[in-house]
Enzyme design. Structure first.
Site, PDB file in Angstrom:
ATOM      1  N   GLU A   1      -9.023  37.043  32.795  1.00 29.21           N
ATOM      2  CA  GLU A   1      -8.662  37.550  34.118  1.00 29.21           C
ATOM      3  C   GLU A   1      -7.157  37.714  34.273  1.00 29.21           C
ATOM      4  OE1 GLU A   1      -8.416  33.068  34.629  1.00 29.21           O
ATOM      5  OE2 GLU A   1      -9.560  34.496  33.417  1.00 29.21           O
TER       6      GLU A   1
ATOM      7  N   HIS B   1      -7.230  33.362  29.094  1.00 29.72           N
ATOM      8  CA  HIS B   1      -7.693  33.756  30.426  1.00 29.72           C
ATOM      9  C   HIS B   1      -7.889  35.270  30.458  1.00 29.72           C
ATOM     10  CE1 HIS B   1      -7.199  29.943  32.676  1.00 29.72           C
ATOM     11  NE2 HIS B   1      -6.309  29.687  31.733  1.00 29.72           N
TER      12      HIS B   1
ATOM     13  N   CYS C   1     -11.277  29.032  29.155  1.00 34.29           N
ATOM     14  CA  CYS C   1     -10.281  27.975  29.016  1.00 34.29           C
ATOM     15  C   CYS C   1     -10.986  26.632  28.809  1.00 34.29           C
ATOM     16  CB  CYS C   1      -9.308  27.983  30.197  1.00 34.29           C
ATOM     17  SG  CYS C   1      -7.806  27.012  29.899  1.00 34.29           S
TER      18      CYS C   1
END
Length: 212
Positions: free
Chosen positions: A194, A192, A87
């Site tokens: 994750e 992202h 990011c």
């Protein structure tokens, strides 16, 4: 093998820590630590730089943690340790950020971070949600990833890369949005991983297995 996720007070690290630790176990890739300790960053085998918020604030926080900043730069630039920016952590790899004011980045990947301006006025900024990846250039981090798999974005600014060879993937949001950048031992993901479910975990695993 040690992977350091840098904590410089610019982001919620819980999700990243959880995802990286899970994939480190699955890949037998050693230990993952969230750290604000420059000595840990200096001896890490891999470095992850997250980031949430505005480019100038994140840049100031990172440079304000001088010990961490110097250790990271030496590890990446001089020792060639694999690096992943996520990011705003990816955006900080740019030459210049143009959010609020011109702010110098790390200049690891030449380019500028500018406001997203979709050609379709019906599309909102921030760009928030899922988009299908379009792969531009092959890379080990994309092993097992096919075009059309979708990843999760939350951002209002995007990275315009000077060298097209360093853009590994993008998405279409009424205009190209760079999704993944890379050169040498450095990688960046605007989305992202994750929070991108299976595809994101696979890319994290690929990064942890990567031997540049």
């Amino acid at each position: 093998m040690l992977t350091a996720i840098i904590d410089y007070e610019s982001g919620n690290l819980h999700s990243a820590e959880k995802a990286f630790k899970r994939m480190a176990r699955e890949c037998d890739a050693g230990e993952v630590v969230v750290t604000s300790d420059a000595d840990v960053v200096a001896r890490a085998d891999r470095i992850v730089l997250p980031g949430d918020g505005a480019f100038p604030a994140c840049a100031a926080e990172l440079r304000g943690h001088k010990g961490i900043y110097d250790a990271m730069v030496e590890a990446v630039e001089q020792k060639g340790r694999p690096f992943l920016g996520i990011c705003v952590g990816m955006q900080l790899m740019a030459t210049t950020g143009h959010e609020y004011s011109e702010t110098p980045g790390l200049n690891w990947v030449a380019g500028d971070v500018v406001k997203i301006s979709p050609s379709n006025p019906a599309l909102k900024v921030p760009h928030m949600g899922w988009n299908d990846l379009i792969i531009d250039n092959p890379h080990p981090v994309l092993e097992g990833i096919t075009a059309g798999e979708h990843v999760y974005f939350v951002h209002s600014y995007h990275f315009q890369v000077a060298d097209p060879a360093q853009r590994l993937a993008h998405v279409d949001y009424a205009g190209d949005i760079t999704a993944i950048i890379g050169r040498d031992t450095m990688l960046g993901m605007q989305f992202h991983p994750e929070k991108s479910q299976g595809i994101g975990l696979r890319m994290i695993g690929n990064f942890l297995r990567w031997r540049p």
